[in-house]
Motif scaffolding. Structure first.
Motif, PDB file in Angstrom:
ATOM      1  N   VAL A  55       0.832  -1.201   0.000  1.00 54.65           N
ATOM      2  CA  VAL A  55       0.000   0.000   0.000  1.00 54.65           C
ATOM      3  C   VAL A  55       0.869   1.254   0.000  1.00 54.65           C
ATOM      4  O   VAL A  55       1.857   1.337   0.736  1.00 54.65           O
ATOM      5  N   THR A  73      -2.956  -1.401  -4.858  1.00 53.55           N
ATOM      6  CA  THR A  73      -3.114  -2.219  -3.653  1.00 53.55           C
ATOM      7  C   THR A  73      -4.000  -1.490  -2.649  1.00 53.55           C
ATOM      8  O   THR A  73      -4.892  -2.100  -2.040  1.00 53.55           O
ATOM      9  N   LEU A  77      -7.663  -2.607  -1.170  1.00 52.69           N
ATOM     10  CA  LEU A  77      -7.832  -2.815   0.267  1.00 52.69           C
ATOM     11  C   LEU A  77      -8.974  -1.969   0.811  1.00 52.69           C
ATOM     12  O   LEU A  77      -9.790  -2.453   1.603  1.00 52.69           O
ATOM     13  N   TRP A 157      -1.323  -6.408   6.660  1.00 47.57           N
ATOM     14  CA  TRP A 157      -2.650  -6.119   7.173  1.00 47.57           C
ATOM     15  C   TRP A 157      -3.380  -7.444   7.388  1.00 47.57           C
ATOM     16  O   TRP A 157      -3.090  -8.443   6.762  1.00 47.57           O
TER      17      TRP A 157
END
Length: 162
Positions: A55, A73, A77, A157
């Motif tokens: 990210v 990304t 997400l 994550w």
């Protein structure tokens, strides 16, 4: 005959090639390493960031900062499209009960230049919650030294149960 349409190249739009040079330069100045290998081309660097498997997000320097970049990304997400992302106050990426903790992080980043040990709970536009870990958050400064916002990157994550 159907026309061939070139694949979208969002990294070329929204002033991102120039903005991402500031993001990369600021990261290097504060952390002493490159976020992605530099190519010598702003467009190629922007493509590398946009397509990175981790990210990368940033927001403006406004009192209530607005997101102004999210790579592929990040978009996946947070389950958001580019147009919506670029109208979203960055505080909306956290649930209301987690916004004070997020504000403290941003204050610490402003004071220290960067933070490299952040973890916290975030929420996608669909309500899906996830914990980010080992995030790096840093201040963005133009070549003239003007504060222009903050950015964050992370590659860890965990989705949380509803």
């Amino acid at each position: 005959m159907p026309q061939d349409h070139p694949a979208p190249q969002p990294w070329r739009e929204h002033g991102w090639p120039e903005h991402l040079q500031v993001l990369l330069d600021s990261y290097f100045q504060l952390l002493g390493e490159q976020l992605v290998p530099r190519s010598g081309s702003a467009e190629e660097d922007a493509r590398r960031i946009f397509e990175a498997p981790f990210v990368v997000v940033s927001h403006t320097a406004a009192d209530d900062p607005i997101l102004n970049f999210g790579n592929r990304t990040a978009l996946g997400l947070w389950e958001i499209d580019i147009e919506t992302l670029m109208q979203t106050p960055s505080r909306m990426t956290a649930e209301p009960m987690h916004r004070d903790e997020r504000a403290q992080l941003l204050e610490r980043t402003t004071r220290d230049g960067y933070v490299d040990d952040y973890q916290g709970i975030r929420i996608a536009t669909t309500g899906r919650r996830f914990r980010i870990e080992q995030a790096i958050v840093w201040n963005l400064r133009s070549a003239a030294g003007t504060y222009v916002g903050q950015a964050a990157t992370f590659d860890q994550w965990t989705f949380l149960d509803a």
